[in-house]
Design a protein around this motif. Structure first.
Motif, PDB file in Angstrom:
ATOM      1  N   ARG A   1      12.870  -4.654  -7.025  1.00  0.00           N
ATOM      2  CA  ARG A   1      14.061  -3.801  -6.873  1.00  0.00           C
ATOM      3  C   ARG A   1      14.538  -3.796  -5.422  1.00  0.00           C
ATOM      4  O   ARG A   1      15.727  -3.879  -5.149  1.00  0.00           O
ATOM      5  CB  ARG A   1      13.767  -2.376  -7.341  1.00  0.00           C
ATOM      6  N   ALA A   2      13.600  -3.710  -4.486  1.00  0.00           N
ATOM      7  CA  ALA A   2      13.964  -3.702  -3.063  1.00  0.00           C
ATOM      8  C   ALA A   2      14.590  -5.032  -2.646  1.00  0.00           C
ATOM      9  O   ALA A   2      15.512  -5.058  -1.829  1.00  0.00           O
ATOM     10  CB  ALA A   2      12.736  -3.409  -2.213  1.00  0.00           C
TER      11      ALA A   2
ATOM     12  N   GLU B   1      16.424  -6.920  -4.445  1.00  0.00           N
ATOM     13  CA  GLU B   1      17.737  -7.107  -5.065  1.00  0.00           C
ATOM     14  C   GLU B   1      18.865  -6.976  -4.045  1.00  0.00           C
ATOM     15  O   GLU B   1      19.964  -7.466  -4.264  1.00  0.00           O
ATOM     16  CB  GLU B   1      17.943  -6.115  -6.212  1.00  0.00           C
ATOM     17  N   THR B   2      18.589  -6.325  -2.908  1.00  0.00           N
ATOM     18  CA  THR B   2      19.589  -6.189  -1.850  1.00  0.00           C
ATOM     19  C   THR B   2      19.800  -7.513  -1.120  1.00  0.00           C
ATOM     20  O   THR B   2      20.688  -7.623  -0.296  1.00  0.00           O
ATOM     21  CB  THR B   2      19.168  -5.117  -0.826  1.00  0.00           C
ATOM     22  N   GLN B   3      18.969  -8.505  -1.403  1.00  0.00           N
ATOM     23  CA  GLN B   3      19.021  -9.848  -0.820  1.00  0.00           C
ATOM     24  C   GLN B   3      19.052  -9.813   0.711  1.00  0.00           C
ATOM     25  O   GLN B   3      19.987 -10.321   1.346  1.00  0.00           O
ATOM     26  CB  GLN B   3      20.205 -10.631  -1.382  1.00  0.00           C
ATOM     27  N   PRO B   4      17.998  -9.240   1.298  1.00  0.00           N
ATOM     28  CA  PRO B   4      17.946  -9.208   2.768  1.00  0.00           C
ATOM     29  C   PRO B   4      17.809 -10.615   3.341  1.00  0.00           C
ATOM     30  O   PRO B   4      17.244 -11.503   2.700  1.00  0.00           O
ATOM     31  CB  PRO B   4      16.679  -8.381   3.047  1.00  0.00           C
TER      32      PRO B   4
ATOM     33  N   ASP C   1       0.847  -1.195   0.000  1.00  0.00           N
ATOM     34  CA  ASP C   1       0.000   0.000   0.000  1.00  0.00           C
ATOM     35  C   ASP C   1       0.882   1.245   0.000  1.00  0.00           C
ATOM     36  O   ASP C   1       0.643   2.196  -0.742  1.00  0.00           O
ATOM     37  CB  ASP C   1      -0.912   0.033   1.237  1.00  0.00           C
ATOM     38  N   GLU C   2       1.913   1.215   0.840  1.00  0.00           N
ATOM     39  CA  GLU C   2       2.839   2.344   0.931  1.00  0.00           C
ATOM     40  C   GLU C   2       3.581   2.536  -0.400  1.00  0.00           C
ATOM     41  O   GLU C   2       3.760   3.660  -0.872  1.00  0.00           O
ATOM     42  CB  GLU C   2       3.839   2.058   2.051  1.00  0.00           C
ATOM     43  N   ILE C   3       4.001   1.437  -0.998  1.00  0.00           N
ATOM     44  CA  ILE C   3       4.686   1.498  -2.298  1.00  0.00           C
ATOM     45  C   ILE C   3       3.755   2.103  -3.351  1.00  0.00           C
ATOM     46  O   ILE C   3       4.146   2.977  -4.123  1.00  0.00           O
ATOM     47  CB  ILE C   3       5.190   0.106  -2.724  1.00  0.00           C
TER      48      ILE C   3
END
Length: 193
Positions: free
Chosen positions: A94-95, A97-100, A31-33
């Protein structure tokens, strides 16, 4: 691990998300996105305006005006979702991609938006209708009729239950639900018992 968290508006997903945030998870609130994209994605805003003339005024989406159109018309809601789901999914990817090590995707349209395929675990949060109505009215400062229309435009709890690997029923006290969330995260190996 990527958790997909879904369920209707006002079910109480925030409790689970807060626990995950405290554990250091990357929280992706769809929702925020979406609301962020309304400020930054002019192509998406133009597409919404083209499909729903008059809901964009001076470059700003009039959310309640759009809501009144889509929450009472399933075809209109499906059209809006076609416009927005791809853009939201691209932002989520995209978020990620940082591989959290740990991430949670909070999305009412987890399955329709193609986000469930990004998740290792999916969980539905459910709650009784009257509790949901009260929460929405309080949280979003909306009328009872608007809250009910919003809920009626969404899938019923059974739809979410059938698709998710886990279900957390928010049908008791806040403390009871908190304990259910803790037990779920322990079962998933995210938190120590």
């Amino acid at each position: 691990m990527i958790l997909g968290i879904t369920g209707g508006s006002g079910c109480g997903k925030t409790t689970l998300l807060q626990l995950l945030k405290e554990r250091g998870a990357l929280i992706l609130d769809c929702d925020e996105i979406y609301h962020s994209l309304l400020q930054t994605d002019q192509a998406m805003l133009r597409a919404i305006d083209a499909r729903f003339p008059g809901v964009v005024e001076d470059g700003v989406l009039q959310r309640k005006k759009l809501g009144n159109l889509v929450f009472s018309d399933k075809t209109a809601l499906a059209d809006l979702n076609k416009i927005t789901h791809a853009a939201v999914k691209a932002q989520v990817k995209r978020a990620l991609e940082t591989q959290p090590e740990l991430a949670a995707i909070d999305a009412i349209a987890l399955f329709e938006g193609g986000l469930a395929e990004l998740c290792d675990v999916t969980v539905a949060v459910t709650a009784p209708l009257e509790d949901r109505v009260k929460r929405l009215m309080t949280r979003d400062h909306i009328s009872e009729a608007y809250a009910r229309a919003r809920i009626a435009a969404q899938h019923e709890d059974g739809w979410f239950r059938q698709r998710c690997g886990f279900v957390l029923a928010n049908d008791g006290t806040r403390e009871t639900f908190f304990d259910k969330c803790l037990a779920f995260l322990q079962e998933c190996g995210i938190m120590e018992p």
